[in-house]
Design an enzyme around this catalytic site. Structure first.
Site, PDB file in Angstrom:
ATOM      1  N   GLY A  66       0.870  -1.347  -0.106  1.00 38.45           N
ATOM      2  CA  GLY A  66       0.186  -0.072  -0.181  1.00 38.45           C
ATOM      3  C   GLY A  66       1.244   1.164  -0.318  1.00 38.45           C
ATOM      4  N   GLU A 108       3.653   3.876   5.500  1.00 39.51           N
ATOM      5  CA  GLU A 108       2.162   3.267   5.789  1.00 39.51           C
ATOM      6  C   GLU A 108       1.044   4.262   4.987  1.00 39.51           C
ATOM      7  OE1 GLU A 108       0.895   0.557   5.480  1.00 39.51           O
ATOM      8  OE2 GLU A 108       0.346   0.039   7.683  1.00 39.51           O
ATOM      9  N   ASP A 133      -5.444   2.165  11.093  1.00 43.70           N
ATOM     10  CA  ASP A 133      -7.346   1.425  10.930  1.00 43.70           C
ATOM     11  C   ASP A 133      -7.489   1.846  12.750  1.00 43.70           C
ATOM     12  OD1 ASP A 133     -10.247   1.047  11.206  1.00 43.70           O
ATOM     13  OD2 ASP A 133      -9.975  -0.575   9.526  1.00 43.70           O
ATOM     14  N   PHE A 148     -14.870   2.098   3.552  1.00 46.60           N
ATOM     15  CA  PHE A 148     -13.666   1.868   2.779  1.00 46.60           C
ATOM     16  C   PHE A 148     -13.804   2.053   1.936  1.00 46.60           C
ATOM     17  CE2 PHE A 148     -11.582  -2.455   0.924  1.00 46.60           C
ATOM     18  CZ  PHE A 148     -11.161  -2.310   2.038  1.00 46.60           C
TER      19      PHE A 148
HETATM   20  P1  IMP Z   1      -4.758  -2.176  11.074  1.00 49.95           P
HETATM   21  O1  IMP Z   1      -4.242  -2.908  11.487  1.00 49.95           O
HETATM   22  O2  IMP Z   1      -6.242  -2.605  11.801  1.00 49.95           O
HETATM   23  O3  IMP Z   1      -4.757  -0.684  12.110  1.00 49.95           O
HETATM   24  O4  IMP Z   1      -4.411  -1.795   9.473  1.00 49.95           O
HETATM   25  C1  IMP Z   1      -4.067  -1.753   8.669  1.00 49.95           C
HETATM   26  C2  IMP Z   1      -4.817  -1.907   7.356  1.00 49.95           C
HETATM   27  O5  IMP Z   1      -5.605  -2.555   6.925  1.00 49.95           O
HETATM   28  C3  IMP Z   1      -4.327  -1.189   6.201  1.00 49.95           C
HETATM   29  O6  IMP Z   1      -2.658  -1.472   6.176  1.00 49.95           O
HETATM   30  C4  IMP Z   1      -4.763  -1.863   5.016  1.00 49.95           C
HETATM   31  O7  IMP Z   1      -4.079  -1.826   4.212  1.00 49.95           O
HETATM   32  C5  IMP Z   1      -5.828  -2.135   5.908  1.00 49.95           C
HETATM   33  N1  IMP Z   1      -7.804  -1.082   5.298  1.00 49.95           N
HETATM   34  C6  IMP Z   1      -7.845  -0.947   6.744  1.00 49.95           C
HETATM   35  N2  IMP Z   1      -8.691   0.348   6.398  1.00 49.95           N
HETATM   36  C7  IMP Z   1      -8.838  -0.212   4.936  1.00 49.95           C
HETATM   37  C8  IMP Z   1      -9.587   1.209   3.793  1.00 49.95           C
HETATM   38  O8  IMP Z   1     -10.236   1.980   3.669  1.00 49.95           O
HETATM   39  N3  IMP Z   1      -9.261   0.659   2.025  1.00 49.95           N
HETATM   40  C9  IMP Z   1      -8.434  -0.404   2.602  1.00 49.95           C
HETATM   41  N4  IMP Z   1      -7.339  -0.891   3.629  1.00 49.95           N
HETATM   42  C10 IMP Z   1      -7.224  -0.487   4.611  1.00 49.95           C
HETATM   43 MG    MG Z   2      -1.550  -2.124   4.496  1.00 46.21          MG
END
Ligand code: IMP
Ligand code: MG
Length: 187
Positions: free
Chosen positions: A50, A105, A109, A158
């Site tokens: 990403g 990054e 999220d 999303f």
């Molecule tokens: P976290 O561990 O929940 O913070 O995950 C973050 C990862 O989830 C990011 O590196 C993205 O790959 C994915 N992610 C979280 N939200 C989105 C979104 O709205 N669109 C696409 N990927 C997302």
């Molecule tokens: Mg990611």
């Protein structure tokens, strides 16, 4: 005849245009240039995949000396904190001991992935460790976790584009938009 397919059809709304994103990335680069003005050994660690559009634009505006390295991590978030795991699929090439490390990054999220990656990198004894993310979805946090610098804060929903994927697709969109869930089967 070429049939022109409009890539805005994948989203219900564009929330950040390419121009807005580039302007924001320049601000982030300014922050980095000041923050690391005195750094002797700066390494950007991009989290694939990403980070690619963000990192590619970011480094055009970086004036401080640095090297690039990458990781691929895959995260699985279970129902409990203890079932959260982050697997290192591709590890760093460089030794980061005593270096200033800046994780790059696309989106934070829940914060779980970055928290685990931070722990993994801190175990390698960097001189410092900081995090920049293009998007901060603060409403999604499941743990107490702050980044050092973010571009945009976004509400629930999303997102796709500018590195953000759905089913590994649509990272190429030059804007960031809310994914149109009715198009899921077309991917
Ligand atoms: P976290 O561990 O929940 O913070 O995950 C973050 C990862 O989830 C990011 O590196 C993205 O790959 C994915 N992610 C979280 N939200 C989105 C979104 O709205 N669109 C696409 N990927 C997302
Ligand atoms: Mg990611």
């Amino acid at each position: 005849m070429n049939k022109k397919i409009d890539n805005t059809r994948w989203v219900t709304d564009i929330i950040f245009t390419e121009e807005e994103i580039i302007a924001k990335i320049k601000e982030i680069a300014e922050w980095i240039n000041i923050e690391y003005a005195e750094s002797k050994n700066l390494v950007f660690v991009g989290l694939l995949k990403g980070c690619i559009p963000f990192l590619a634009e970011l480094i055009k505006h970086i004036t401080v000396s640095h090297s690039l390295d990458f990781m691929i991590v895959s995260s699985y978030h279970g129902n409990t904190k203890s079932s959260d795991t982050v697997k290192v699929v591709l590890d760093l090439d460089e030794n980061i001991a005593d270096k200033d490390v800046l994780i790059v990054e696309d989106i934070v999220d829940s914060g779980i992935t970055l928290k685990k990656v931070s722990e993994i990198l801190l175990n390698k004894n960097p001189k410092s460790l900081k995090i920049v993310t293009l998007i901060d979805k603060k409403v999604g946090r499941k743990i107490n976790f702050e980044v050092n610098k973010y571009g945009f804060e976004v509400p629930e929903g999303f997102l796709v584009g500018y590195g953000l994927d759905v089913k590994e697709k649509l990272r190429n969109l030059p804007f960031i938009g809310i994914f149109d869930q009715s198009k899921l089967d077309e991917l």
